[in-house]
Design an enzyme around this catalytic site. Structure first.
Site, short mmCIF file in Angstrom:
data_model
loop_
_atom_site.label_atom_id
_atom_site.label_comp_id
_atom_site.label_asym_id
_atom_site.label_seq_id
_atom_site.Cartn_x
_atom_site.Cartn_y
_atom_site.Cartn_z
N CYS A 37 0.70 -1.11 -0.28
CA CYS A 37 0.02 -0.01 0.05
C CYS A 37 1.02 1.29 -0.02
CB CYS A 37 -0.93 -0.11 1.27
SG CYS A 37 0.05 0.06 2.70
N CYS B 228 -2.35 3.54 7.43
CA CYS B 228 -3.67 3.42 7.78
C CYS B 228 -4.13 3.24 9.37
CB CYS B 228 -4.28 2.26 7.02
SG CYS B 228 -4.01 0.66 7.91
N CYS C 265 -1.16 -4.80 7.43
CA CYS C 265 -0.58 -3.58 8.27
C CYS C 265 -0.29 -3.89 9.51
CB CYS C 265 -2.17 -2.84 8.65
SG CYS C 265 -3.46 -2.62 7.17
FE1 FES Z 1 -1.27 0.08 4.35
FE2 FES Z 1 -2.73 -0.53 6.30
S1 FES Z 1 -3.41 -0.11 4.55
S2 FES Z 1 -0.74 -0.19 6.30
#
Ligand code: FES
Length: 159
Positions: free
Chosen positions: A35, A64, A108
């Site tokens: 991400c 996030c 994450c």
């Molecule tokens: Fe990237 Fe959670 S979506 S660390």
């Protein structure tokens, strides 16, 4: 909203140990290839009964909400752990009371685990405990700001 989301929201309402640790002994920084989020963790060690243990941990995140919630939980759980105990902790262990991460959020937690391992590895190959050069690494925001494309605007939220 499910239970997991509720627990993340509760953790975000009062995140623990957020921010740079200026007297840290080691630091680890990782970015997620999934991400693009980043997380940095600082560790401060102390001696307890002749063993090196984690005295304090803190984090800074461009990630996030789940990553922030796990990092907050992890920095509490790490207190008093030996380096070996900390090294053996998985993302699931570091998530603590948040419970099992949903499949889409597993990376994450792995971001937090990765930052911890980086910080621990920073101590592994050094004869000296103190790693000032990495412990005093620039903040995530200053690093990102320095490499920011001109068409990208970064807005920092109040802590
Ligand atoms: Fe990237 Fe959670 S979506 S660390």
């Amino acid at each position: 909203m499910n239970d997991f989301d509720d627990r993340v929201r509760d953790a975000l309402a009062n995140p623990r140990n957020q921010g740079e640790m200026v007297d840290a002994d080691s630091v680890g920084t990782v970015g997620s290839p999934d991400c693009g989020d980043m997380l940095r963790m600082w560790l401060k060690f102390t001696d307890k009964d002749g063993q090196k243990v984690i005295d304090r941990a803190s984090f800074q995140s461009f990630g996030c909400q789940t990553a922030i919630a796990v990092a907050s939980m992890a920095t509490e759980l790490l207190k008093g752990k030996t380096l070996e105990q900390a090294r053996s902790m998985s993302a699931a262990d570091l998530s603590g009371d948040l419970g099992a991460l949903p499949p889409m959020k597993i990376h994450c937690g792995q971001l937090v685990e990765g930052a911890l391992k980086e910080a621990l590895d920073g101590t592994q190959n050094r004869s000296a405990l103190i790693n000032h050069s990495s412990a005093n690494a620039p903040s995530l925001s200053s690093q990102i700001e320095g490499n920011r494309p001109s068409n990208v605007k970064i807005r920092l939220l109040d802590a």
